[in-house]
Write an enzyme that holds these catalytic residues in place. Structure first.
Site, PDB file in Angstrom:
ATOM      1  N   CYS A   1     -64.718 -36.098  27.808  1.00 59.66           N
ATOM      2  CA  CYS A   1     -65.404 -35.603  29.006  1.00 59.66           C
ATOM      3  C   CYS A   1     -66.613 -36.476  29.358  1.00 59.66           C
ATOM      4  O   CYS A   1     -67.101 -37.277  28.567  1.00 59.66           O
ATOM      5  CB  CYS A   1     -65.811 -34.151  28.833  1.00 59.66           C
ATOM      6  SG  CYS A   1     -67.299 -33.925  27.897  1.00 59.66           S
TER       7      CYS A   1
ATOM      8  N   CYS B   1     -69.721 -35.815  29.748  1.00 61.15           N
ATOM      9  CA  CYS B   1     -71.000 -35.689  29.044  1.00 61.15           C
ATOM     10  C   CYS B   1     -70.952 -36.365  27.679  1.00 61.15           C
ATOM     11  O   CYS B   1     -72.005 -36.626  27.088  1.00 61.15           O
ATOM     12  CB  CYS B   1     -71.492 -34.255  28.956  1.00 61.15           C
ATOM     13  SG  CYS B   1     -70.362 -33.078  28.305  1.00 61.15           S
TER      14      CYS B   1
END
Lengths: 142, 94
Positions: A48, A50
């Site tokens: 992902c 982040c």
């Protein structure tokens, strides 16, 4: 379903080039975390955004600190499913999230940085949390 | 909030783990996805329900989630915007 391994390879390399050891199956996790002694950081990697924009850069910064865990290992959530599930068994009551980071000392989690403490924060801020934890928990053990 | 958009092209809270408090005695903690059609969509959600009884207080539940993470009970929940009294980032909870 895991992503194509070619797409994920750079996400792995971003850590391994720092000297972080990849654990890709349950046996490797047990060998590293079973009867663990000393200080260890377990980085739960993720595809992902982040992880890419926040967590991996934060670890890169934190590993330049003067006080470090004796071992730094990683499992890849969603990719190395067995290894990740086994690693999470060592995290006690901490709920699964990815990316995340578990700081262990003698087999016990002394601090856990969840995804919600990573998302939307700068790598510098996350690295500051990490290095503060290194100082607090690991200064005497290195 | 700082005004920083975590995922450009999405709502400012998209992808952020939030605490959604409502007027129906339920509190939801999960990843904010979208807001559309008068409802908020949240993913990987834990729920505190004051009507269920026997649980820790709402504040203790939120603090426990902040420290230990969110025990996921639902993959996807839709909460009517009209029921929502407050949305805060779980990461802002001490």
């Amino acid at each position: 379903m895991p992503y194509n391994s070619t797409l994920v390879a750079p996400m792995r390399a971003e850590l391994t080039r720092l000297g972080v050891k990849e654990l890709t199956n349950a046996a490797e996790v047990d060998a590293a975390l079973g009867d663990q002694r000393g200080s260890m950081l377990v980085f739960v990697n993720s595809v992902c955004g982040c992880a890419a924009g926040n967590a991996r850069p934060a670890l890169t910064l934190a590993l330049q600190h003067s006080v470090l865990p004796q071992q730094v290992v990683t499992v890849f959530a969603g990719q190395d499913v067995e290894a990740t599930a086994r690693a999470r068994q060592y995290f006690g009551e901490y709920q699964p999230s990815s990316p995340s980071m578990a700081l262990l000392r003698d087999g016990e989690v002394v601090q856990f940085i969840h995804r919600h403490q990573i998302e939307g924060r700068s790598p510098q801020a996350i690295a500051a949390d990490l290095t503060a934890a290194f100082d607090r928990f690991y200064a005497a053990s290195v | 909030m700082t005004g920083h958009v975590f995922h450009p092209g999405h709502a400012p809270l998209h992808g952020i783990t939030v605490v959604v408090e409502t007027r129906n005695q339920r509190t939801y903690i999960g990843r904010f996805d979208t807001e559309d059609g008068g409802a908020v969509h949240i993913l990987d959600v834990g729920v505190h329900d004051l009507t269920a009884g026997g649980q820790v207080s709402k504040d203790d539940y939120i603090k426990k989630c902040a420290k230990f993470g969110v025990p996921k009970q639902h993959k996807h929940l839709i909460v009517p915007t009209a029921d929502i009294t407050r949305i805060t980032r779980l990461g802002d909870i001490e």
